[in-house]
Design a protein around this motif. Structure first.
Motif, PDB file in Angstrom:
ATOM      1  N   GLY A  65      46.043  49.323  46.786  1.00 29.59           N
ATOM      2  CA  GLY A  65      45.377  50.029  45.699  1.00 29.59           C
ATOM      3  C   GLY A  65      44.234  49.232  45.092  1.00 29.59           C
ATOM      4  N   LEU A  66      44.027  49.457  43.808  1.00 32.57           N
ATOM      5  CA  LEU A  66      42.936  48.803  43.086  1.00 32.57           C
ATOM      6  C   LEU A  66      43.490  47.737  42.150  1.00 32.57           C
ATOM      7  CD1 LEU A  66      40.924  51.989  42.136  1.00 32.57           C
ATOM      8  CD2 LEU A  66      40.347  50.317  43.871  1.00 32.57           C
ATOM      9  N   ASP A  67      42.759  46.657  42.010  1.00 29.87           N
ATOM     10  CA  ASP A  67      43.169  45.577  41.115  1.00 29.87           C
ATOM     11  C   ASP A  67      43.188  46.087  39.677  1.00 29.87           C
ATOM     12  OD1 ASP A  67      43.291  43.164  39.579  1.00 29.87           O
ATOM     13  OD2 ASP A  67      42.611  42.084  41.354  1.00 29.87           O
ATOM     14  N   PRO A  68      44.247  45.812  38.918  1.00 29.38           N
ATOM     15  CA  PRO A  68      44.344  46.323  37.542  1.00 29.38           C
ATOM     16  C   PRO A  68      43.271  45.791  36.591  1.00 29.38           C
ATOM     17  CG  PRO A  68      46.407  45.269  38.220  1.00 29.38           C
ATOM     18  CD  PRO A  68      45.449  45.128  39.335  1.00 29.38           C
ATOM     19  N   VAL A  69      42.563  44.744  36.986  1.00 26.87           N
ATOM     20  CA  VAL A  69      41.528  44.204  36.099  1.00 26.87           C
ATOM     21  C   VAL A  69      40.389  45.204  35.908  1.00 26.87           C
ATOM     22  CG1 VAL A  69      40.016  43.025  37.733  1.00 26.87           C
ATOM     23  CG2 VAL A  69      40.418  42.012  35.501  1.00 26.87           C
ATOM     24  N   TRP A  70      40.263  46.193  36.799  1.00 26.52           N
ATOM     25  CA  TRP A  70      39.227  47.204  36.640  1.00 26.52           C
ATOM     26  C   TRP A  70      39.448  48.035  35.379  1.00 26.52           C
ATOM     27  CZ3 TRP A  70      34.678  47.323  38.651  1.00 26.52           C
ATOM     28  CH2 TRP A  70      34.445  46.751  39.892  1.00 26.52           C
ATOM     29  N   ASN A  75      32.463  48.324  33.083  1.00 28.31           N
ATOM     30  CA  ASN A  75      31.968  49.470  33.844  1.00 28.31           C
ATOM     31  C   ASN A  75      33.122  50.245  34.485  1.00 28.31           C
ATOM     32  OD1 ASN A  75      32.628  47.500  35.683  1.00 28.31           O
ATOM     33  ND2 ASN A  75      30.877  47.894  37.010  1.00 28.31           N
ATOM     34  N   GLU A  76      34.256  50.320  33.793  1.00 30.55           N
ATOM     35  CA  GLU A  76      35.440  51.003  34.316  1.00 30.55           C
ATOM     36  C   GLU A  76      35.153  52.460  34.656  1.00 30.55           C
ATOM     37  OE1 GLU A  76      39.851  52.419  32.795  1.00 30.55           O
ATOM     38  OE2 GLU A  76      38.419  51.579  31.388  1.00 30.55           O
ATOM     39  N   LEU A  77      34.591  53.194  33.733  1.00 32.16           N
ATOM     40  CA  LEU A  77      34.338  54.622  33.940  1.00 32.16           C
ATOM     41  C   LEU A  77      33.375  54.852  35.097  1.00 32.16           C
ATOM     42  CD1 LEU A  77      34.929  57.456  32.874  1.00 32.16           C
ATOM     43  CD2 LEU A  77      32.929  57.215  31.411  1.00 32.16           C
ATOM     44  N   LEU A  78      32.315  54.077  35.152  1.00 31.44           N
ATOM     45  CA  LEU A  78      31.332  54.205  36.226  1.00 31.44           C
ATOM     46  C   LEU A  78      31.973  53.911  37.578  1.00 31.44           C
ATOM     47  CD1 LEU A  78      28.342  54.605  37.008  1.00 31.44           C
ATOM     48  CD2 LEU A  78      28.065  52.148  36.721  1.00 31.44           C
ATOM     49  N   PHE A  79      32.754  52.844  37.655  1.00 27.82           N
ATOM     50  CA  PHE A  79      33.391  52.474  38.918  1.00 27.82           C
ATOM     51  C   PHE A  79      34.388  53.532  39.374  1.00 27.82           C
ATOM     52  CE2 PHE A  79      37.073  50.606  41.039  1.00 27.82           C
ATOM     53  CZ  PHE A  79      36.475  50.174  42.203  1.00 27.82           C
ATOM     54  N   PHE A  80      35.283  53.962  38.472  1.00 24.41           N
ATOM     55  CA  PHE A  80      36.317  54.911  38.868  1.00 24.41           C
ATOM     56  C   PHE A  80      35.734  56.276  39.228  1.00 24.41           C
ATOM     57  CE2 PHE A  80      39.408  52.006  36.840  1.00 24.41           C
ATOM     58  CZ  PHE A  80      40.269  51.894  37.916  1.00 24.41           C
TER      59      PHE A  80
END
Length: 105
Positions: A65-70, A75-80
């Protein structure tokens, strides 16, 4: 019976991937990044996380999955949103291709 077994495995796998990538992910393996003073609970806005392993090593790769640090990045919203859009296109193309292949059999 093998078909049902593999269908069950795939359903569990797909559920875990969906939950981790499109919903709130589980912190199963801890993060591969740490913030300064994170253990004392005094992380300030603007602190930069550092990797716990050397770049490119096996320890720096998140296992599933994805690292929880995201979830705490700026830029969480942009990345997700970008990740979800790209994954949706990939899943859609794979599903259409699989349907075409099955219909051809």
């Amino acid at each position: 019976r093998y078909m049902f077994m593999f269908m069950g495995f795939y359903a569990i796998y797909a559920g875990l991937i969906y939950n981790d990538c499109f919903s709130l992910g589980l912190d199963l393996f801890g993060s591969r990044w740490v913030f300064p003073n994170q253990d004392y609970g005094t992380v300030n806005e603007g602190d930069v996380a550092t990797s716990v392993a050397e770049y490119g090593s096996n320890e720096s790769v998140y296992p599933f999955g994805l690292d929880p640090v995201w979830h705490v990045s700026g830029n969480e919203l942009l990345f997700f949103n970008s990740f979800k859009m790209k994954m949706s296109v990939i899943f859609g193309i794979c599903q259409m291709f699989l349907g075409t292949v099955i219909k051809g059999l």
